[in-house]
Design a protein around this motif. Structure first.
Motif, PDB file in Angstrom:
ATOM      1  N   ASN A   1      -5.248  13.423   0.945  1.00 57.98           N
ATOM      2  CA  ASN A   1      -6.615  13.404   1.432  1.00 57.98           C
ATOM      3  C   ASN A   1      -6.786  12.231   2.397  1.00 57.98           C
ATOM      4  O   ASN A   1      -6.608  11.072   2.024  1.00 57.98           O
ATOM      5  N   GLN A   2      -7.147  12.537   3.626  1.00 56.54           N
ATOM      6  CA  GLN A   2      -7.267  11.500   4.661  1.00 56.54           C
ATOM      7  C   GLN A   2      -8.317  10.461   4.290  1.00 56.54           C
ATOM      8  O   GLN A   2      -8.119   9.257   4.501  1.00 56.54           O
ATOM      9  N   LEU A   3      -9.461  10.877   3.746  1.00 53.32           N
ATOM     10  CA  LEU A   3     -10.522   9.944   3.375  1.00 53.32           C
ATOM     11  C   LEU A   3     -10.056   8.977   2.285  1.00 53.32           C
ATOM     12  O   LEU A   3     -10.366   7.785   2.315  1.00 53.32           O
ATOM     13  N   GLU A   4      -9.282   9.491   1.344  1.00 49.41           N
ATOM     14  CA  GLU A   4      -8.764   8.654   0.265  1.00 49.41           C
ATOM     15  C   GLU A   4      -7.763   7.625   0.822  1.00 49.41           C
ATOM     16  O   GLU A   4      -7.776   6.456   0.436  1.00 49.41           O
TER      17      GLU A   4
ATOM     18  N   ILE B   1       0.807  -1.211   0.000  1.00 44.65           N
ATOM     19  CA  ILE B   1       0.000   0.000   0.000  1.00 44.65           C
ATOM     20  C   ILE B   1       0.846   1.270   0.000  1.00 44.65           C
ATOM     21  O   ILE B   1       0.412   2.317  -0.463  1.00 44.65           O
ATOM     22  N   SER B   2       2.049   1.201   0.478  1.00 44.82           N
ATOM     23  CA  SER B   2       2.871   2.414   0.588  1.00 44.82           C
ATOM     24  C   SER B   2       3.047   3.112  -0.757  1.00 44.82           C
ATOM     25  O   SER B   2       3.045   4.348  -0.818  1.00 44.82           O
ATOM     26  N   VAL B   3       3.168   2.353  -1.828  1.00 40.49           N
ATOM     27  CA  VAL B   3       3.322   2.954  -3.163  1.00 40.49           C
ATOM     28  C   VAL B   3       2.059   3.716  -3.538  1.00 40.49           C
ATOM     29  O   VAL B   3       2.134   4.819  -4.095  1.00 40.49           O
ATOM     30  N   GLN B   4       0.895   3.130  -3.214  1.00 42.50           N
ATOM     31  CA  GLN B   4      -0.371   3.784  -3.545  1.00 42.50           C
ATOM     32  C   GLN B   4      -0.607   5.037  -2.714  1.00 42.50           C
ATOM     33  O   GLN B   4      -1.309   5.953  -3.143  1.00 42.50           O
ATOM     34  N   LEU B   5       0.004   5.116  -1.565  1.00 45.15           N
ATOM     35  CA  LEU B   5      -0.231   6.237  -0.662  1.00 45.15           C
ATOM     36  C   LEU B   5       0.797   7.373  -0.818  1.00 45.15           C
ATOM     37  O   LEU B   5       0.658   8.408  -0.169  1.00 45.15           O
ATOM     38  N   LEU B   6       1.785   7.206  -1.665  1.00 39.23           N
ATOM     39  CA  LEU B   6       2.873   8.169  -1.794  1.00 39.23           C
ATOM     40  C   LEU B   6       2.402   9.608  -2.020  1.00 39.23           C
ATOM     41  O   LEU B   6       2.819  10.511  -1.317  1.00 39.23           O
ATOM     42  N   ASN B   7       1.577   9.845  -2.980  1.00 44.02           N
ATOM     43  CA  ASN B   7       1.175  11.213  -3.321  1.00 44.02           C
ATOM     44  C   ASN B   7      -0.219  11.559  -2.830  1.00 44.02           C
ATOM     45  O   ASN B   7      -0.828  12.498  -3.327  1.00 44.02           O
ATOM     46  N   LYS B   8      -0.728  10.825  -1.846  1.00 41.58           N
ATOM     47  CA  LYS B   8      -2.081  11.073  -1.335  1.00 41.58           C
ATOM     48  C   LYS B   8      -1.996  11.984  -0.114  1.00 41.58           C
ATOM     49  O   LYS B   8      -1.225  11.759   0.800  1.00 41.58           O
TER      50      LYS B   8
END
Length: 157
Positions: free
Chosen positions: A114-117, A105-112
């Motif tokens: 928004n807390q809800l996202e 998941i860390s790759v998917q969360l890199l540029n996020k």
């Protein structure tokens, strides 16, 4: 010793028998028609019923044992060591899946930002692992372990 007399009706109520059964069961204690020596009646009852509870309990235990053996043969029950092995294997796989979530998941969360996202992505990952747990199927290996010796053997042979 003094005799204690009881009527057929009284004995029937005492032992919850019919009067006919009282006449048949306690013939030896009968003094006169409808009258019985109560102490002798009690002795007869105790003698005839001594050990019946133990015998009935043994029969019930034997019946239960046969039912359990049949259920084991029908694969409705499993040996404790099999259950422990299956649950341990399931827990190990589940733990591995959970421990892999951060790296996946860390790759998917890199540029996020928004807390809800972020929560949604994490929630989907956790639900995915939980669904795998629900659908878990144990794949038995071709090797088994002898319960008495602990030695590994080939099940196919």
């Amino acid at each position: 010793m003094q005799q204690v007399l009881a009527t057929e009706n009284r004995i029937a109520k005492l032992f919850q028998f019919s009067e006919r059964k009282v006449r048949d069961y306690f013939k030896a204690a009968r003094i006169s028609p409808g009258k019985y020596d109560l102490l002798q009646v009690i002795e007869i009852f105790v003698e005839k019923n001594l050990g019946k509870d133990e015998t009935a309990e043994l029969k019930r235990a034997d019946k239960d044992l046969k039912e359990y053996k049949l259920q084991i043969l029908k694969k409705e029950y499993h040996h404790e060591s099999d259950v422990v092995r299956i649950v341990s294997n399931m827990n190990y796989n589940f733990k591995s899946k959970l421990m892999a979530i951060p790296s996946k998941i860390s790759v998917q969360l890199l540029n996020k930002n928004n807390q809800l996202e972020i929560e949604d992505i994490l929630k989907k990952a956790v639900i995915n692992v939980l669904e795998e747990l629900v659908d878990y199927k144990y794949e038995e290996s071709e090797f088994g372990e002898d319960e008495d010796t602990g030695e590994t053997y080939n099940k196919i042979d």
